[in-house]
Design an enzyme around this catalytic site. Structure first.
Site, mmCIF file in Angstrom:
data_model
loop_
_atom_site.group_PDB
_atom_site.id
_atom_site.type_symbol
_atom_site.label_atom_id
_atom_site.label_comp_id
_atom_site.label_asym_id
_atom_site.label_seq_id
_atom_site.Cartn_x
_atom_site.Cartn_y
_atom_site.Cartn_z
ATOM 1 N N LYS A 37 0.844 -1.201 0.000
ATOM 2 C CA LYS A 37 0.000 0.000 0.000
ATOM 3 C C LYS A 37 0.877 1.249 0.000
ATOM 4 O O LYS A 37 0.704 2.147 -0.800
ATOM 5 C CB LYS A 37 -0.919 -0.025 1.228
ATOM 6 C CG LYS A 37 -1.789 1.203 1.345
ATOM 7 C CD LYS A 37 -2.795 1.088 2.475
ATOM 8 C CE LYS A 37 -3.464 2.432 2.708
ATOM 9 N NZ LYS A 37 -4.452 2.418 3.773
ATOM 10 N N GLU A 50 -5.025 -6.154 14.608
ATOM 11 C CA GLU A 50 -4.457 -4.875 14.171
ATOM 12 C C GLU A 50 -5.531 -3.789 14.220
ATOM 13 O O GLU A 50 -5.226 -2.610 14.361
ATOM 14 C CB GLU A 50 -3.870 -4.999 12.748
ATOM 15 C CG GLU A 50 -2.817 -3.943 12.474
ATOM 16 C CD GLU A 50 -2.000 -4.189 11.208
ATOM 17 O OE1 GLU A 50 -0.792 -3.948 11.221
ATOM 18 O OE2 GLU A 50 -2.584 -4.626 10.196
ATOM 19 N N LYS A 52 9.424 -0.499 14.102
ATOM 20 C CA LYS A 52 10.013 -0.163 12.790
ATOM 21 C C LYS A 52 11.060 0.935 12.952
ATOM 22 O O LYS A 52 12.150 0.863 12.386
ATOM 23 C CB LYS A 52 8.920 0.356 11.841
ATOM 24 C CG LYS A 52 7.960 -0.699 11.322
ATOM 25 C CD LYS A 52 7.037 -0.063 10.282
ATOM 26 C CE LYS A 52 5.851 -0.944 9.969
ATOM 27 N NZ LYS A 52 4.866 -0.301 9.108
ATOM 28 N N HIS A 64 -6.148 -32.444 18.525
ATOM 29 C CA HIS A 64 -5.067 -33.314 18.993
ATOM 30 C C HIS A 64 -3.898 -32.512 19.543
ATOM 31 O O HIS A 64 -2.793 -33.039 19.675
ATOM 32 C CB HIS A 64 -4.612 -34.230 17.848
ATOM 33 C CG HIS A 64 -5.720 -35.145 17.419
ATOM 34 N ND1 HIS A 64 -5.946 -36.361 18.023
ATOM 35 C CD2 HIS A 64 -6.702 -34.977 16.502
ATOM 36 C CE1 HIS A 64 -7.015 -36.918 17.463
ATOM 37 N NE2 HIS A 64 -7.494 -36.101 16.546
ATOM 38 N N GLY A 84 -5.029 -1.643 4.861
ATOM 39 C CA GLY A 84 -4.249 -2.794 4.403
ATOM 40 C C GLY A 84 -4.956 -4.117 4.670
ATOM 41 O O GLY A 84 -5.071 -4.978 3.801
ATOM 42 N N ARG A 85 -5.459 -4.279 5.891
ATOM 43 C CA ARG A 85 -6.079 -5.568 6.266
ATOM 44 C C ARG A 85 -7.479 -5.720 5.688
ATOM 45 O O ARG A 85 -8.125 -6.746 5.878
ATOM 46 C CB ARG A 85 -6.068 -5.725 7.784
ATOM 47 C CG ARG A 85 -6.630 -4.534 8.545
ATOM 48 C CD ARG A 85 -6.248 -4.578 10.017
ATOM 49 N NE ARG A 85 -6.663 -3.371 10.730
ATOM 50 C CZ ARG A 85 -5.946 -2.260 10.801
ATOM 51 N NH1 ARG A 85 -4.781 -2.165 10.183
ATOM 52 N NH2 ARG A 85 -6.383 -1.215 11.496
ATOM 53 N N GLU A 140 10.514 -4.785 4.463
ATOM 54 C CA GLU A 140 10.589 -6.213 4.122
ATOM 55 C C GLU A 140 10.243 -6.418 2.648
ATOM 56 O O GLU A 140 10.922 -7.150 1.918
ATOM 57 C CB GLU A 140 9.591 -7.024 4.976
ATOM 58 C CG GLU A 140 9.877 -7.050 6.459
ATOM 59 C CD GLU A 140 9.290 -5.868 7.219
ATOM 60 O OE1 GLU A 140 8.995 -4.815 6.582
ATOM 61 O OE2 GLU A 140 9.141 -5.969 8.441
HETATM 62 O O1 F6P Z 1 3.271 -2.760 9.679
HETATM 63 C C1 F6P Z 1 1.921 -3.057 9.567
HETATM 64 C C2 F6P Z 1 1.418 -2.803 8.192
HETATM 65 O O2 F6P Z 1 1.415 -1.438 7.940
HETATM 66 C C3 F6P Z 1 0.052 -3.400 7.974
HETATM 67 O O3 F6P Z 1 -0.949 -2.605 8.459
HETATM 68 C C4 F6P Z 1 0.049 -3.586 6.503
HETATM 69 O O4 F6P Z 1 -0.949 -4.466 6.081
HETATM 70 C C5 F6P Z 1 1.434 -4.097 6.270
HETATM 71 O O5 F6P Z 1 2.232 -3.415 7.217
HETATM 72 C C6 F6P Z 1 1.980 -3.906 4.898
HETATM 73 O O6 F6P Z 1 1.999 -2.556 4.531
HETATM 74 P P1 F6P Z 1 2.174 -2.125 3.012
HETATM 75 O O7 F6P Z 1 1.070 -2.714 2.234
HETATM 76 O O8 F6P Z 1 2.153 -0.635 3.014
HETATM 77 O O9 F6P Z 1 3.505 -2.670 2.556
#
Ligand code: F6P
Length: 559
Positions: free
Chosen positions: A206, A352, A511, A383, A266-267, A212
């Protein structure tokens, strides 16, 4: 802002709780032969049995009164109208617009968002069609066989969960891969299984600033350039983002970018261009069916009276346990192998959103908020951790989720699976009394002294709540409805607690700190002042990974 604890219904529920805490569901079932029939709701292809909860009609009325007094109806209207209910980020919350299949205008800042929603959907459809039918070719004119989605959190879990859930609808030629972890092992393992000539990378972020994702995307691009050229990138890399500028800076032509907007959390984004892997795998028609299913749940949530409203019921029954019984954990247990990613998806969606400690106006909350969500496929859980659910000391409400229709043609499997779902729900509710345990042991011929020693261990208190959600079948439409159901459940609970379910500042501190620590690990800045533990950890890392002269390679080709 309303103070939850001052609401009449909140207080009335506390007085109801005084009796309710001693009620056993066994008695409630015995007193009312129609309980199962009455505490049952169907919406589209979903069936909900909420009879095995520690509730009565009076409690339900109290919970619905609480929903009304807390303003659920007003907030719901505000969300659907595109009001900026995400106050801390000054944003509308409009995942419902992404599946607004009536196309009725929804305005943000005076602009109808529907034309742009539809236009991105059409572009996604054209692209998905080209890849699926083999018109979209790689740089050596071969068809695409592998799609690698690089994203994390909301840019990963939704597509991953849906592609796994709807595997039976997947394109036979396309293999879907999801890379989220910056631990190079995940990307390396994936790259070992694909070939640059036939692989399409989707860089999904987003913000397009997530460390990452950008690290993985850069590494994937380097890997691709070992065989392909810069000009070939256009055929193998597309981006999904709200941030055009960052996409261009990264080196992806914005003609190959699928856009979405800041009013999509995002979620809550699998319905947007973030769902591109889903559309590629399932096809445009099935993707639209998923949107239709979600829209159906949206309409139900918007129009149905609270008492007959599936998301509201799930939310309010949840409030009953979290705030009155003090149960701070909630389990998602799908009895379906292809739904094994669902607990993780709902975990992000709920935790979240509602993992908050202050109300909208910044005051500390005086009550519990979002529960800890966890889970696993139910049959495997049986189990492993179900022992604690049956005989442990916690209140752990559980959502059991299953498909009515058989999921494979292997004889006997589905019956065994469903008999286990129904049996677990029954066992959680009924338990086993000491007398029943005694009787059972006598029938097995155990002597009386041993029986008395064993009875406490063989007794189940029961009275443990569960919801059973059945999908007529696991298809795109019903999956759309199921996910929208949980989204709205989370929304309603957020309204009750008076919190903002749509920001996530809590993820920022780690972060920020990681940025400085990364520079310290690599030696680009001198050691900084931290607590002694963190300083020690940085020192230990550098001793293991850096040369005596202090140089510490950031990207080590050998590893
Ligand atoms: O760090 C959390 C977060 O911002 C989430 O809310 C989001 O879904 C995810 O990281 C990924 O963010 P992006 O889509 O901006 O890479």
């Amino acid at each position: 802002m309303k103070n939850l604890q001052e609401l009449p219904a909140w207080k009335q529920l506390w007085s109801l709780f005084e009796t309710a805490k001693n009620l056993h569901m066994r008695e409630l079932f015995e007193q009312d032969p129609k309980r199962a029939e009455r505490y049952w709701l169907e919406v589209g292809g979903l069936k909900l049995d909420y009879s095995k909860n520690r509730i009565t009609d009076e409690i339900l009325q109290g919970l619905m009164a609480l929903a009304r007094e807390a303003g659920v109806e007003e907030r719901r209207k505000a969300m659907f109208a595109g009001e900026k209910i995400n106050k801390t980020e000054n944003r509308a919350v409009l995942h419902v617009a992404l599946r607004n299949r009536t196309n009725a205008p929804i305005e943000v800042d005076g602009e109808d968002v529907m034309p742009k929603v539809n236009s991105v959907l059409e572009r996604m459809g054209r692209f998905a069609h080209a890849v699926r039918c083999g018109d979209w070719l790689g740089y050596t004119n071969q068809v695409i066989t592998d799609v690698v989605n690089i994203g994390i959190g909301g840019s990963d879990l939704g597509p991953l969960m849906m592609c796994s859930a709807l595997k039976n609808y997947g394109h036979p030629r396309l293999r879907m891969h999801f890379v989220s972890n910056v631990d190079g092992a995940q990307l390396r393992d994936t790259l070992e299984r694909v070939h640059p000539e036939t692989t399409l990378f989707i860089i999904a972020s987003k913000t397009f600033t997530t460390q990452e994702t950008l690290t993985n995307a850069n590494t994937a691009r380097q890997w691709f350039l070992r065989e392909g050229s810069e000009e070939d990138i256009a055929k193998h890399f597309v981006a999904v983002s709200t941030n055009k500028k960052a996409v261009a800076e990264f080196g992806i032509d914005t003609d190959h970018m699928f856009e979405f907007w800041d009013w999509v959390g995002g979620r809550y984004s699998l319905w947007s261009a973030i769902g591109l892997p889903i559309m590629l795998y399932l096809g445009e028609e099935n993707f639209i069916e998923m949107l239709n299913g979600a829209h159906l749940m949206d309409q139900h949530f918007y129009n149905a009276p609270l008492e007959q409203n599936m998301p509201v019921l799930l939310a309010m029954v949840g409030i009953w346990y979290i705030n009155y019984f003090g149960g701070g954990s909630h389990i998602i247990a799908p009895y379906d192998q292809h739904l094994h990613r669902l607990p993780k998806f709902i975990q992000q969606l709920d935790m979240e959103s509602n993992g908050k400690q202050v109300t909208m106006d910044g005051k500390p909350v005086q009550y519990e908020t979002g529960p800890i969500i966890w889970g696993e496929t139910g049959i495997n859980g049986q189990h492993a951790f179900f022992q604690l659910l049956h005989q442990g000391t916690h209140i752990t409400p559980i959502d059991l989720i299953a498909s009515l229709e058989k999921r494979s043609n292997l004889p006997g499997h589905h019956e065994i699976l469903l008999s286990n779902v129904f049996a677990q729900a029954e066992a959680f509710m009924r338990g086993k009394t000491p007398d029943e345990a005694r009787q059972e042991l006598r029938e097995q011929g155990v002597d009386e002294a041993r029986i008395e020693a064993l009875v406490p261990h063989k007794t189940f208190s029961g009275n443990r709540p569960s919801n059973l959600i059945m999908l007529n079948e696991v298809d795109p439409r019903n999956m759309g409805s199921l996910i929208a159901l949980y989204e709205h459940k989370v929304f309603v609970q957020g309204v009750i607690w008076g919190i903002n379910s749509f920001d996530q500042w809590g993820v920022e501190l780690g972060k920020q700190l990681a940025k400085t620590i990364l520079s310290e690990l690599t030696g680009t800045i001198p050691p900084q002042k931290h607590d002694s533990s963190t300083e020690h950890l940085i020192h230990v890392y550098r001793q293991t990974n850096c040369d005596v002269d202090g140089t510490c390679a950031l990207f080590d080709e050998k590893k």
